[in-house]
Structure formats: C-alpha cells, structure tokens
Design a protein around this motif. Structure first.
Motif, short mmCIF file in Angstrom:
data_model
loop_
_atom_site.label_atom_id
_atom_site.label_comp_id
_atom_site.label_asym_id
_atom_site.label_seq_id
_atom_site.Cartn_x
_atom_site.Cartn_y
_atom_site.Cartn_z
N SER A 1 0.34 3.77 -3.76
CA SER A 1 -0.78 4.47 -4.38
C SER A 1 -1.96 3.51 -4.36
O SER A 1 -1.78 2.30 -4.15
CB SER A 1 -0.45 4.85 -5.83
OG SER A 1 -0.32 3.69 -6.62
N SER A 2 -3.15 4.00 -4.61
CA SER A 2 -4.31 3.11 -4.64
C SER A 2 -4.17 2.10 -5.78
O SER A 2 -4.57 0.94 -5.64
CB SER A 2 -5.61 3.89 -4.74
OG SER A 2 -5.63 4.67 -5.91
N ALA A 3 -3.59 2.50 -6.90
CA ALA A 3 -3.38 1.57 -8.02
C ALA A 3 -2.41 0.46 -7.64
O ALA A 3 -2.61 -0.71 -7.99
CB ALA A 3 -2.90 2.33 -9.26
N GLN A 4 -1.35 0.81 -6.93
CA GLN A 4 -0.39 -0.21 -6.49
C GLN A 4 -1.05 -1.19 -5.52
O GLN A 4 -0.83 -2.40 -5.61
CB GLN A 4 0.82 0.44 -5.84
CG GLN A 4 1.71 1.16 -6.83
CD GLN A 4 2.77 1.98 -6.13
OE1 GLN A 4 2.50 2.65 -5.14
NE2 GLN A 4 3.98 1.94 -6.67
N TYR A 5 -1.87 -0.67 -4.61
CA TYR A 5 -2.58 -1.55 -3.68
C TYR A 5 -3.52 -2.46 -4.45
O TYR A 5 -3.63 -3.65 -4.14
CB TYR A 5 -3.33 -0.73 -2.63
CG TYR A 5 -4.08 -1.60 -1.65
CD1 TYR A 5 -3.40 -2.36 -0.70
CD2 TYR A 5 -5.46 -1.68 -1.68
CE1 TYR A 5 -4.08 -3.17 0.19
CE2 TYR A 5 -6.15 -2.49 -0.79
CZ TYR A 5 -5.46 -3.23 0.14
OH TYR A 5 -6.13 -4.04 1.02
N ASN A 6 -4.19 -1.93 -5.46
CA ASN A 6 -5.09 -2.73 -6.29
C ASN A 6 -4.32 -3.89 -6.94
O ASN A 6 -4.79 -5.02 -6.96
CB ASN A 6 -5.76 -1.84 -7.33
CG ASN A 6 -6.89 -2.50 -8.09
OD1 ASN A 6 -7.28 -2.02 -9.14
ND2 ASN A 6 -7.45 -3.58 -7.58
N ILE A 7 -3.12 -3.62 -7.42
CA ILE A 7 -2.29 -4.67 -8.02
C ILE A 7 -1.97 -5.74 -6.98
O ILE A 7 -2.09 -6.94 -7.25
CB ILE A 7 -0.99 -4.09 -8.62
CG1 ILE A 7 -1.32 -3.22 -9.84
CG2 ILE A 7 0.00 -5.20 -8.99
CD1 ILE A 7 -0.14 -2.40 -10.35
N LEU A 8 -1.58 -5.32 -5.79
CA LEU A 8 -1.27 -6.27 -4.73
C LEU A 8 -2.48 -7.12 -4.37
O LEU A 8 -2.37 -8.34 -4.18
CB LEU A 8 -0.73 -5.56 -3.49
CG LEU A 8 0.64 -4.92 -3.62
CD1 LEU A 8 0.99 -4.16 -2.34
CD2 LEU A 8 1.71 -5.96 -3.93
N LYS A 9 -3.65 -6.49 -4.28
CA LYS A 9 -4.88 -7.24 -3.97
C LYS A 9 -5.20 -8.27 -5.06
O LYS A 9 -5.60 -9.39 -4.75
CB LYS A 9 -6.07 -6.27 -3.80
CG LYS A 9 -6.07 -5.49 -2.53
CD LYS A 9 -6.51 -6.31 -1.35
CE LYS A 9 -7.97 -6.67 -1.48
NZ LYS A 9 -8.47 -7.48 -0.39
N ILE A 10 -5.04 -7.89 -6.30
CA ILE A 10 -5.28 -8.81 -7.42
C ILE A 10 -4.35 -10.01 -7.32
O ILE A 10 -4.77 -11.16 -7.40
CB ILE A 10 -5.13 -8.09 -8.77
CG1 ILE A 10 -6.27 -7.09 -8.97
CG2 ILE A 10 -5.06 -9.10 -9.93
CD1 ILE A 10 -6.02 -6.08 -10.08
N LEU A 11 -3.06 -9.73 -7.12
CA LEU A 11 -2.08 -10.81 -7.04
C LEU A 11 -2.32 -11.68 -5.81
O LEU A 11 -2.21 -12.91 -5.87
CB LEU A 11 -0.67 -10.23 -7.02
CG LEU A 11 -0.23 -9.56 -8.33
CD1 LEU A 11 1.10 -8.84 -8.13
CD2 LEU A 11 -0.15 -10.56 -9.46
N ASP A 12 -2.69 -11.06 -4.69
CA ASP A 12 -2.95 -11.81 -3.46
C ASP A 12 -4.14 -12.75 -3.64
O ASP A 12 -4.14 -13.86 -3.11
CB ASP A 12 -3.21 -10.83 -2.31
CG ASP A 12 -3.27 -11.52 -0.96
OD1 ASP A 12 -2.38 -12.34 -0.66
OD2 ASP A 12 -4.21 -11.24 -0.20
N SER A 13 -5.12 -12.33 -4.41
CA SER A 13 -6.31 -13.16 -4.61
C SER A 13 -6.04 -14.38 -5.49
O SER A 13 -6.87 -15.28 -5.57
CB SER A 13 -7.45 -12.32 -5.21
OG SER A 13 -7.18 -12.01 -6.56
N HIS A 14 -4.89 -14.40 -6.15
CA HIS A 14 -4.54 -15.54 -7.01
C HIS A 14 -3.65 -16.55 -6.30
O HIS A 14 -3.06 -17.42 -6.94
CB HIS A 14 -3.92 -15.04 -8.33
CG HIS A 14 -4.94 -14.52 -9.27
ND1 HIS A 14 -5.43 -13.24 -9.18
CD2 HIS A 14 -5.61 -15.11 -10.28
CE1 HIS A 14 -6.35 -13.07 -10.12
NE2 HIS A 14 -6.48 -14.18 -10.79
N HIS A 15 -3.53 -16.44 -4.99
CA HIS A 15 -2.89 -17.44 -4.13
C HIS A 15 -1.52 -17.88 -4.62
O HIS A 15 -1.25 -19.07 -4.74
CB HIS A 15 -3.81 -18.65 -3.95
CG HIS A 15 -5.20 -18.26 -3.57
ND1 HIS A 15 -5.52 -17.73 -2.34
CD2 HIS A 15 -6.36 -18.29 -4.27
CE1 HIS A 15 -6.81 -17.45 -2.29
NE2 HIS A 15 -7.35 -17.78 -3.44
#
Length: 166
Positions: free
Chosen positions: A48-62
C-alpha cells in the motif's frame, strides 16, 4: 456566476454550496487522479502507499531502527494502525522488529536488505509517474501549489482527528 470546471466535469447543474466545498472536492478529485498510478505501482509490488512510506522512512535512516511512534510522526498520511502495517511488512520480510538494547519496552523497526531492494526498484518508476502527472507545471507553479497546500492544511493538522460526534 459561470459554471466551474469541476461543476462541468461532475455534470452538476447547480453551483456548489460554497467555494470551500468546491475547493475540497477539487482537492479530493485531484488526489484520486494523481494517486491512481502510484497506487497501481505499489499494488504490483504487494504494497500500500502507507507501507511504502514506512519503507522509505526506514531506508532514509540508513539501517538505524526507529520505534513505531517515530515512524508515525514522519509519515505523509495519518494511519490508524501502524502495528498492522508493520506486521504485514515483517511477514513479507521487508522489515524486522528488535527490542531496544537500552529500553526493552521499545521495539525498533528496521528495514531489511529485501526491503531496501524493493524501495530501490520502485524509486525510478515512481519518479517517472510524478513527472508524468505534474511535469507540465513550471517550478514556480509547483512551488506556489506546495505553499498553498501547506497553508490549506494548517488548521486541519491542528484539529484533533475525532470531533466528539462518534
């Protein structure tokens, strides 16, 4: 007063009750149109777009994990149940849960290599969709639209989600 474009598109004979209502409906219609292609892209990847948003947030925290509350605060859209979204991502092996070393009550969420790869796979096609949807506007128009959208939601963000009528 002449018929508005939205009024024509909706084949609405009477004018809208207020300019605020017409603006809200324009925002809603625009969101639905612009969100359709990204939604289909996410769906093809089982997200879902919300799940992708979570992945993007986590990815940005290296690779550094975040507690759920921190993820919720960084999300673009408000979600009622972050736990369920994280559960689905964990089942798909896109994120992991780990207890904090310093405070065992805190569960840290981290993106897995599989989750990082999925974010990278989606990144370019998503940018292309955004260019397709909004690339006809100038940088100045996009900046102005961004400023107006921020201004439009200031009061809504300050308003509690529940109005007491439920």
């Amino acid at each position: 007063m002449p018929e508005s474009i939205l009024q024509q598109q909706l084949k609405k004979e009477q004018p809208f009750e207020s300019l605020e209502l017409e603006t809200f409906l324009n925002l809603l219609r625009t969101h639905n149109m612009i969100a359709a292609a990204p939604g289909r892209l996410m769906k093809r990847h089982g997200l879902s777009s919300a799940q992708y948003n979570i992945l993007k947030i986590l990815d940005s925290h290296h690779g550094e994990g975040l507690p759920c509350l921190e993820i919720v605060q960084q999300m673009v859209t408000r979600v009622p149940d972050i736990t369920r979204l994280v559960d689905r991502l964990a089942e798909a092996e896109l994120v992991e849960r780990n207890r904090s070393e310093s405070d065992r009550r805190v569960v840290m969420i981290t993106i897995t290599p599989k989750g990082r790869k999925l974010v990278e796979t989606i990144r370019q096609p998503l940018l292309e969709i955004h260019k397709q949807n909004l690339g006809h506007m100038t940088e100045e128009e996009l900046s102005q639209l961004n400023q107006l959208l921020v201004k439009a939601r200031i009061r809504a963000e300050a308003t509690p989600l529940c109005d007491g009528s439920e």
